[in-house]
Motif scaffolding. Structure first.
Motif, short mmCIF file in Angstrom:
data_model
loop_
_atom_site.label_atom_id
_atom_site.label_comp_id
_atom_site.label_asym_id
_atom_site.label_seq_id
_atom_site.Cartn_x
_atom_site.Cartn_y
_atom_site.Cartn_z
N ASP A 32 0.82 -1.22 0.00
CA ASP A 32 0.00 0.00 0.00
C ASP A 32 0.85 1.26 0.00
O ASP A 32 0.44 2.29 -0.53
N THR A 33 2.00 1.19 0.64
CA THR A 33 2.83 2.38 0.79
C THR A 33 3.86 2.53 -0.33
O THR A 33 4.58 3.51 -0.36
N TYR A 34 3.91 1.59 -1.24
CA TYR A 34 4.95 1.59 -2.28
C TYR A 34 4.57 2.57 -3.40
O TYR A 34 4.08 2.19 -4.46
N VAL A 35 4.77 3.85 -3.14
CA VAL A 35 4.39 4.89 -4.09
C VAL A 35 5.55 5.82 -4.44
O VAL A 35 5.43 6.64 -5.34
N ASN A 36 6.68 5.70 -3.76
CA ASN A 36 7.83 6.55 -4.03
C ASN A 36 8.97 5.62 -4.44
O ASN A 36 9.56 4.93 -3.61
N HIS A 37 9.27 5.59 -5.74
CA HIS A 37 10.21 4.58 -6.23
C HIS A 37 10.72 4.90 -7.63
O HIS A 37 10.22 5.79 -8.30
N HIS A 38 11.72 4.13 -8.03
CA HIS A 38 12.30 4.17 -9.38
C HIS A 38 12.82 5.55 -9.78
O HIS A 38 12.59 6.02 -10.88
N HIS A 39 13.57 6.17 -8.87
CA HIS A 39 14.21 7.45 -9.19
C HIS A 39 15.63 7.17 -9.68
O HIS A 39 16.28 6.23 -9.22
N THR A 40 16.10 7.99 -10.59
CA THR A 40 17.48 7.94 -11.03
C THR A 40 18.13 9.26 -10.64
O THR A 40 17.68 10.33 -11.07
N ILE A 41 19.15 9.18 -9.80
CA ILE A 41 19.88 10.36 -9.34
C ILE A 41 21.32 10.15 -9.77
O ILE A 41 22.06 9.38 -9.16
#
Length: 186
Positions: free
Chosen positions: A126-135
């Protein structure tokens, strides 16, 4: 404050597909009351909403690109990827002189009814909403001017991110990982 806000209606209806390239973003304020703390005193691991600020701020956003920009003099973070932000690329930027972190990514927490549109989040899924960023390939310099615990890149309840080839100096932490699902660093 949040001079540049990239905010969609809801996490299942995000703003998408924006690119910011070769621009300069300068100066944002801190909290108007001059108060700041990372975690809510009544709840560990939760930054209060009013303190989640970046000179560039995203929420309910996906497929955003910030590249070859200069980001400086932020009253909090240079870039804040709040809750439902995914697939954000931060590449080749110069980020400097921030009061807190250069880049901060913060997801939701289990049991947080206030931030989840369906009601209380009861599982990690349910909380997996901030992901797959490339920095990648950023210069992050002289951050944390007002907070000794700041990091060049802080990933908090954010997963499956790629953090590579960044030059981070004048900071006690280069990359801070807290409640991260997975990350690749190099």
């Amino acid at each position: 404050t949040r001079p540049i806000q990239i905010v969609g209606k809801r996490h299942d209806r995000p703003v998408r597909g924006l690119t910011f390239q070769s621009l300069e973003f300068v100066a944002s304020d801190q909290d108007p009351e001059g108060v700041w703390y990372l975690f809510n005193p009544s709840r560990s691991n939760d930054t209060p909403e009013r303190f989640r600020n970046g000179l560039i701020f995203t929420e309910n956003a996906t497929d955003i690109v910030i590249e070859h920009c200069r980001i400086s003099a932020a009253g909090n973070a240079g870039i804040w990827l709040n809750t439902a932000s995914s697939h954000v690329t931060i590449r080749g930027n110069w980020i400097e002189d921030t009061a807190y972190c250069g880049v901060f990514a913060q997801g939701w927490f289990i049991g947080d009814a206030a931030s989840y549109y369906k009601g209380a989040a009861t599982t990690a899924a349910d909380t997996y909403v901030n992901h797959h960023h490339t920095i990648d390939s950023n210069v992050i310099h002289n951050v944390g001017r007002l907070n000794a615990g700041a990091a060049g890149v802080w990933l908090h309840a954010s997963g499956e991110n790629l953090v590579t080839r960044n030059y981070i100096n004048r900071r006690s932490f280069s990359v801070s990982l807290l409640v991260c699902l997975s990350v690749c660093l190099s």
